[in-house]
Design a protein around this motif. Sequence first.
Motif, PDB file in Angstrom:
ATOM      1  N   ARG A 193      10.258  -5.581  -2.308  1.00 56.94           N
ATOM      2  CA  ARG A 193      10.669  -4.180  -2.401  1.00 56.94           C
ATOM      3  C   ARG A 193      11.920  -3.908  -1.580  1.00 56.94           C
ATOM      4  O   ARG A 193      12.725  -3.052  -1.908  1.00 56.94           O
ATOM      5  CB  ARG A 193       9.531  -3.283  -1.901  1.00 56.94           C
ATOM      6  CG  ARG A 193       8.389  -3.126  -2.892  1.00 56.94           C
ATOM      7  CD  ARG A 193       7.256  -2.335  -2.296  1.00 56.94           C
ATOM      8  NE  ARG A 193       6.208  -2.087  -3.282  1.00 56.94           N
ATOM      9  CZ  ARG A 193       4.989  -1.662  -2.991  1.00 56.94           C
ATOM     10  NH1 ARG A 193       4.667  -1.431  -1.724  1.00 56.94           N
ATOM     11  NH2 ARG A 193       4.099  -1.459  -3.935  1.00 56.94           N
TER      12      ARG A 193
ATOM     13  N   ASP B  98       1.311   0.695   4.694  1.00 63.93           N
ATOM     14  CA  ASP B  98       1.797   2.028   4.351  1.00 63.93           C
ATOM     15  C   ASP B  98       0.821   2.638   3.343  1.00 63.93           C
ATOM     16  O   ASP B  98       0.661   2.110   2.241  1.00 63.93           O
ATOM     17  CB  ASP B  98       3.194   1.922   3.736  1.00 63.93           C
ATOM     18  CG  ASP B  98       3.851   3.277   3.522  1.00 63.93           C
ATOM     19  OD1 ASP B  98       3.123   4.279   3.390  1.00 63.93           O
ATOM     20  OD2 ASP B  98       5.096   3.319   3.476  1.00 63.93           O
ATOM     21  N   PRO B  99       0.130   3.732   3.689  1.00 60.92           N
ATOM     22  CA  PRO B  99      -0.852   4.319   2.761  1.00 60.92           C
ATOM     23  C   PRO B  99      -0.221   4.840   1.472  1.00 60.92           C
ATOM     24  O   PRO B  99      -0.912   5.050   0.483  1.00 60.92           O
ATOM     25  CB  PRO B  99      -1.473   5.449   3.581  1.00 60.92           C
ATOM     26  CG  PRO B  99      -0.438   5.794   4.614  1.00 60.92           C
ATOM     27  CD  PRO B  99       0.246   4.495   4.939  1.00 60.92           C
ATOM     28  N   ARG B 100       1.092   5.019   1.466  1.00 65.79           N
ATOM     29  CA  ARG B 100       1.747   5.559   0.270  1.00 65.79           C
ATOM     30  C   ARG B 100       1.911   4.525  -0.830  1.00 65.79           C
ATOM     31  O   ARG B 100       1.808   4.847  -2.018  1.00 65.79           O
ATOM     32  CB  ARG B 100       3.122   6.133   0.643  1.00 65.79           C
ATOM     33  CG  ARG B 100       3.076   7.303   1.617  1.00 65.79           C
ATOM     34  CD  ARG B 100       4.468   7.638   2.105  1.00 65.79           C
ATOM     35  NE  ARG B 100       5.096   6.494   2.786  1.00 65.79           N
ATOM     36  CZ  ARG B 100       6.343   6.506   3.244  1.00 65.79           C
ATOM     37  NH1 ARG B 100       7.107   7.570   3.061  1.00 65.79           N
ATOM     38  NH2 ARG B 100       6.827   5.436   3.853  1.00 65.79           N
ATOM     39  N   ASN B 101       2.165   3.263  -0.443  1.00 67.28           N
ATOM     40  CA  ASN B 101       2.453   2.270  -1.475  1.00 67.28           C
ATOM     41  C   ASN B 101       1.854   0.892  -1.207  1.00 67.28           C
ATOM     42  O   ASN B 101       2.062  -0.030  -1.990  1.00 67.28           O
ATOM     43  CB  ASN B 101       3.965   2.128  -1.655  1.00 67.28           C
ATOM     44  CG  ASN B 101       4.677   1.755  -0.362  1.00 67.28           C
ATOM     45  OD1 ASN B 101       4.082   1.173   0.534  1.00 67.28           O
ATOM     46  ND2 ASN B 101       5.958   2.105  -0.279  1.00 67.28           N
TER      47      ASN B 101
ATOM     48  N   THR C 226       6.205  -6.755   0.150  1.00 63.98           N
ATOM     49  CA  THR C 226       7.066  -5.899   0.974  1.00 63.98           C
ATOM     50  C   THR C 226       8.501  -6.380   0.962  1.00 63.98           C
ATOM     51  O   THR C 226       9.438  -5.570   0.803  1.00 63.98           O
ATOM     52  CB  THR C 226       6.534  -5.877   2.421  1.00 63.98           C
ATOM     53  OG1 THR C 226       5.197  -5.349   2.421  1.00 63.98           O
ATOM     54  CG2 THR C 226       7.405  -5.017   3.312  1.00 63.98           C
TER      55      THR C 226
END
Length: 259
Positions: A256, A30-33, A253
């Motif tokens: 989270r 995920d490029p966001r996080n 992952t």
Amino acid sequence: MTAFNVRAANLPAINSMTKYPSIPTYHSLDPRNGGLLDETVPFAGVVVGTEKVDGTNSRIILLPDGTYLLGSREELLYAKGDLIGNPALGIVDALRPIADRLPAVEGDRIVVHYLEVYGGKVTAASKQYTGGRSIGNRLFDVAVVGDYREMSDWDARRISGWRDDGGQDFLDEAALRQTAERTGLVLTPRLFEIDATDLPTDIARTKAFLDEWMPATLAALDGDAAGRAEGIVLRTPDRKAIAKARFQDYERTLKRRGR
């Protein structure tokens, strides 16, 4: 055809065309996080699993004139016969004896041996492989560049695009094993050959799959190594599909997600 001469060659072009390409993660990032997404790299048929050794990506670039270059993932560090080499990460000291004994290239082509140099003080993970300062190396890929003359006239962006689009010609699994046997180089540990239908696609199940197949490194350099493995590289025997699965990505992952 003019004979190849490393002293007259376009070294920036050779550096670019022999860099190791980025390998995707098995589950997309995920490029966001930086967490993992549910999408996976597709595999079909047989899948070969090998240990992903946590070191520094290094190159031995064998040239048509019988010379060679040594490099890190990004830079050229040494040419055969140089009095001084770049000491970065100990790559030159680790690979020069190997390069000196490798057989010369046959024909007008460039052959690149990609090795992971690890242990010592190479990376923060070195303690996983040695309790002292032992340094090791493992061969993980070999590529052949036959059209280097044409590409020597290309600009940097064009060569980079060719490389990122899969332009390099890598040896398949059988040829890679034969090369290791012929040269005396040691491959990254082979773990399994399974059918692609047996690969998990769920993130939690993939973490369990890693735990099952890679409970500890198989590339330890001494008995005092901490022993934690970085992960597994998945590839088809023809190397048309390849991906990496790292413990830290799955652990982060799942944490989270509260699992």
